[in-house]
Design a protein around this motif. Sequence first.
Motif, PDB file in Angstrom:
ATOM      1  N   ALA A 107       0.822  -1.268   0.134  1.00  0.00           N
ATOM      2  CA  ALA A 107       0.032  -0.007  -0.004  1.00  0.00           C
ATOM      3  C   ALA A 107       0.718   1.310   0.063  1.00  0.00           C
ATOM      4  O   ALA A 107       0.478   2.194  -0.769  1.00  0.00           O
ATOM      5  CB  ALA A 107      -0.877  -0.058   1.247  1.00  0.00           C
ATOM      6  N   ARG A 108       1.896   1.202   0.694  1.00  0.00           N
ATOM      7  CA  ARG A 108       2.943   2.520   0.838  1.00  0.00           C
ATOM      8  C   ARG A 108       3.472   2.630  -0.626  1.00  0.00           C
ATOM      9  O   ARG A 108       3.685   3.816  -0.980  1.00  0.00           O
ATOM     10  CB  ARG A 108       3.819   2.315   1.889  1.00  0.00           C
ATOM     11  N   TRP A 109       3.787   1.585  -1.134  1.00  0.00           N
ATOM     12  CA  TRP A 109       4.647   1.718  -2.508  1.00  0.00           C
ATOM     13  C   TRP A 109       3.495   2.297  -3.576  1.00  0.00           C
ATOM     14  O   TRP A 109       3.758   3.248  -4.117  1.00  0.00           O
ATOM     15  CB  TRP A 109       5.042   0.366  -3.134  1.00  0.00           C
ATOM     16  N   GLN A 110       2.512   1.785  -3.398  1.00  0.00           N
ATOM     17  CA  GLN A 110       1.194   2.454  -4.304  1.00  0.00           C
ATOM     18  C   GLN A 110       0.767   3.516  -3.999  1.00  0.00           C
ATOM     19  O   GLN A 110       0.601   4.252  -4.892  1.00  0.00           O
ATOM     20  CB  GLN A 110      -0.066   1.301  -4.054  1.00  0.00           C
ATOM     21  N   ASP A 111       1.015   4.111  -2.722  1.00  0.00           N
ATOM     22  CA  ASP A 111       0.579   5.531  -2.391  1.00  0.00           C
ATOM     23  C   ASP A 111       1.657   6.447  -2.880  1.00  0.00           C
ATOM     24  O   ASP A 111       1.564   7.425  -3.538  1.00  0.00           O
ATOM     25  CB  ASP A 111       0.456   5.582  -1.083  1.00  0.00           C
ATOM     26  N   THR A 112       2.814   5.896  -2.851  1.00  0.00           N
ATOM     27  CA  THR A 112       4.013   6.937  -3.377  1.00  0.00           C
ATOM     28  C   THR A 112       3.836   6.969  -4.965  1.00  0.00           C
ATOM     29  O   THR A 112       4.073   8.078  -5.121  1.00  0.00           O
ATOM     30  CB  THR A 112       5.469   6.328  -2.796  1.00  0.00           C
ATOM     31  N   LEU A 113       3.830   5.823  -5.564  1.00  0.00           N
ATOM     32  CA  LEU A 113       3.774   5.715  -7.030  1.00  0.00           C
ATOM     33  C   LEU A 113       2.580   6.751  -7.621  1.00  0.00           C
ATOM     34  O   LEU A 113       2.786   7.586  -8.294  1.00  0.00           O
ATOM     35  CB  LEU A 113       3.640   4.472  -7.393  1.00  0.00           C
ATOM     36  N   ALA A 114       1.277   6.658  -6.776  1.00  0.00           N
ATOM     37  CA  ALA A 114       0.093   7.482  -7.094  1.00  0.00           C
ATOM     38  C   ALA A 114       0.517   8.872  -6.895  1.00  0.00           C
ATOM     39  O   ALA A 114       0.265   9.676  -7.856  1.00  0.00           O
ATOM     40  CB  ALA A 114      -0.958   6.885  -6.291  1.00  0.00           C
ATOM     41  N   THR A 115       1.143   9.063  -5.954  1.00  0.00           N
ATOM     42  CA  THR A 115       1.517  10.577  -5.743  1.00  0.00           C
ATOM     43  C   THR A 115       2.319  11.094  -6.814  1.00  0.00           C
ATOM     44  O   THR A 115       2.305  12.182  -7.304  1.00  0.00           O
ATOM     45  CB  THR A 115       2.083  10.823  -4.395  1.00  0.00           C
ATOM     46  N   GLY A 116       3.489  10.320  -7.160  1.00  0.00           N
ATOM     47  CA  GLY A 116       4.435  10.652  -8.358  1.00  0.00           C
ATOM     48  C   GLY A 116       3.476  10.700  -9.678  1.00  0.00           C
ATOM     49  O   GLY A 116       3.898  11.826 -10.640  1.00  0.00           O
ATOM     50  N   LEU A 117       2.823   9.993  -9.840  1.00  0.00           N
ATOM     51  CA  LEU A 117       1.848   9.866 -11.149  1.00  0.00           C
ATOM     52  C   LEU A 117       0.936  11.361 -11.058  1.00  0.00           C
ATOM     53  O   LEU A 117       0.712  11.889 -12.135  1.00  0.00           O
ATOM     54  CB  LEU A 117       0.949   8.865 -11.271  1.00  0.00           C
ATOM     55  N   GLY A 118       0.292  11.384  -9.959  1.00  0.00           N
ATOM     56  CA  GLY A 118      -0.414  12.626  -9.934  1.00  0.00           C
ATOM     57  C   GLY A 118       0.285  13.860 -10.208  1.00  0.00           C
ATOM     58  O   GLY A 118       0.107  14.775 -10.779  1.00  0.00           O
ATOM     59  N   ASN A 119       1.647  13.960  -9.636  1.00  0.00           N
ATOM     60  CA  ASN A 119       2.428  15.143  -9.701  1.00  0.00           C
ATOM     61  C   ASN A 119       2.896  15.300 -11.044  1.00  0.00           C
ATOM     62  O   ASN A 119       3.120  16.327 -11.651  1.00  0.00           O
ATOM     63  CB  ASN A 119       3.650  14.942  -8.639  1.00  0.00           C
ATOM     64  N   ALA A 120       2.634  13.924 -11.930  1.00  0.00           N
ATOM     65  CA  ALA A 120       3.114  14.206 -13.350  1.00  0.00           C
ATOM     66  C   ALA A 120       2.029  14.465 -14.224  1.00  0.00           C
ATOM     67  O   ALA A 120       1.959  14.593 -15.475  1.00  0.00           O
ATOM     68  CB  ALA A 120       3.809  12.771 -13.645  1.00  0.00           C
ATOM     69  N   GLY A 121       0.662  14.813 -13.710  1.00  0.00           N
ATOM     70  CA  GLY A 121      -0.552  15.113 -14.214  1.00  0.00           C
ATOM     71  C   GLY A 121      -1.375  14.026 -14.536  1.00  0.00           C
ATOM     72  O   GLY A 121      -2.506  14.188 -15.260  1.00  0.00           O
ATOM     73  N   VAL A 122      -1.311  12.938 -14.039  1.00  0.00           N
ATOM     74  CA  VAL A 122      -2.370  11.583 -14.016  1.00  0.00           C
ATOM     75  C   VAL A 122      -3.263  12.164 -13.233  1.00  0.00           C
ATOM     76  O   VAL A 122      -3.055  12.453 -11.810  1.00  0.00           O
ATOM     77  CB  VAL A 122      -1.515  10.497 -13.709  1.00  0.00           C
ATOM     78  N   PRO A 123      -4.653  11.872 -13.525  1.00  0.00           N
ATOM     79  CA  PRO A 123      -5.801  12.362 -12.653  1.00  0.00           C
ATOM     80  C   PRO A 123      -6.039  11.357 -11.470  1.00  0.00           C
ATOM     81  O   PRO A 123      -5.332  10.121 -11.545  1.00  0.00           O
ATOM     82  CB  PRO A 123      -7.051  11.983 -13.539  1.00  0.00           C
ATOM     83  N   ASP A 124      -6.039  11.983 -10.300  1.00  0.00           N
ATOM     84  CA  ASP A 124      -6.037  11.097  -9.083  1.00  0.00           C
ATOM     85  C   ASP A 124      -6.728   9.774  -9.182  1.00  0.00           C
ATOM     86  O   ASP A 124      -6.097   8.975  -8.812  1.00  0.00           O
ATOM     87  CB  ASP A 124      -6.554  11.928  -7.911  1.00  0.00           C
ATOM     88  N   ASP A 125      -7.750   9.566  -9.699  1.00  0.00           N
ATOM     89  CA  ASP A 125      -8.445   8.296  -9.743  1.00  0.00           C
ATOM     90  C   ASP A 125      -7.801   7.148 -10.553  1.00  0.00           C
ATOM     91  O   ASP A 125      -7.746   6.104 -10.351  1.00  0.00           O
ATOM     92  CB  ASP A 125     -10.309   8.462 -10.184  1.00  0.00           C
ATOM     93  N   ARG A 126      -7.140   7.604 -11.678  1.00  0.00           N
ATOM     94  CA  ARG A 126      -6.126   6.901 -12.524  1.00  0.00           C
ATOM     95  C   ARG A 126      -5.156   6.702 -11.989  1.00  0.00           C
ATOM     96  O   ARG A 126      -4.647   5.461 -12.167  1.00  0.00           O
ATOM     97  CB  ARG A 126      -6.301   7.409 -13.716  1.00  0.00           C
ATOM     98  N   ALA A 127      -4.571   7.599 -11.267  1.00  0.00           N
ATOM     99  CA  ALA A 127      -3.137   7.262 -10.638  1.00  0.00           C
ATOM    100  C   ALA A 127      -3.169   6.158  -9.691  1.00  0.00           C
ATOM    101  O   ALA A 127      -2.439   5.436  -9.553  1.00  0.00           O
ATOM    102  CB  ALA A 127      -2.524   8.615  -9.999  1.00  0.00           C
ATOM    103  N   ALA A 128      -4.428   6.277  -8.881  1.00  0.00           N
ATOM    104  CA  ALA A 128      -4.319   4.973  -7.890  1.00  0.00           C
ATOM    105  C   ALA A 128      -4.281   3.642  -8.540  1.00  0.00           C
ATOM    106  O   ALA A 128      -3.435   2.804  -8.099  1.00  0.00           O
ATOM    107  CB  ALA A 128      -5.498   5.232  -7.044  1.00  0.00           C
ATOM    108  N   GLY A 129      -5.063   3.663  -9.606  1.00  0.00           N
ATOM    109  CA  GLY A 129      -5.075   2.053 -10.256  1.00  0.00           C
ATOM    110  C   GLY A 129      -4.152   1.901 -10.944  1.00  0.00           C
ATOM    111  O   GLY A 129      -3.773   0.678 -11.052  1.00  0.00           O
TER     112      GLY A 129
END
Length: 198
Positions: A133-155
């Motif tokens: 879960a921690r790895w996923q959260d960190t990756l999702a944050t990085g993807l979000g910072n790069a412009g991926v929408p939050d709901d898509r970043a989590a998946g």
Amino acid sequence: MNVIIGSMATDSRERMVRSAAFLFRERGYSGTGFRDVIAHSGAPRGSIYHHFPGGKVQLATEAVRYAGEFLNSGIEAAVEGGDPGAAVDAFMGWWRTVLIKSEFRAGCPVVAVTVESHDEAPQLADAAAAVFARWQDTLATGLGNAGVPDDRAAGLARLIVAAVEGATILCRAHRDVGPLDEVVAELKKLARSAVEEG
């Protein structure tokens, strides 16, 4: 003097945790015993029972947390630049290095402990789930910072973790990094297209 002794004890404990994580990568949870950890870490024989009164389950839980934090810190550093591909590279780069250096004998210690978690040690599965879960959260944050929408970043973050872990197993079976490289190339395309769609 007490400070020095305390420092030596802490160092010995940390060495045992690191050694356990290292050994789980190659031998798995059931294939790694206290003797192996003592021999690998160079820690005094009696110290393992002192530091880990909860036994092997306690040591494994801490080794999983250590491995999780170690990799997570590398992901955090890499995803700050705003490139969606960097999030993928950060996660896969470590595994690629581990596979090559170990000649395909080592994989993920978190996976090793997860697949061997039994009903009598549910805290091992809980520790592994928290790391994933921690790895996923960190990756999702990085993807979000790069412009991926939050709901898509989590998946997408969950897909990255699952795909890279699976590819690592394929690499070990084939003794080749090709499966990991192929999976990473596809994940990077997905990440970049998610930015464009967002």
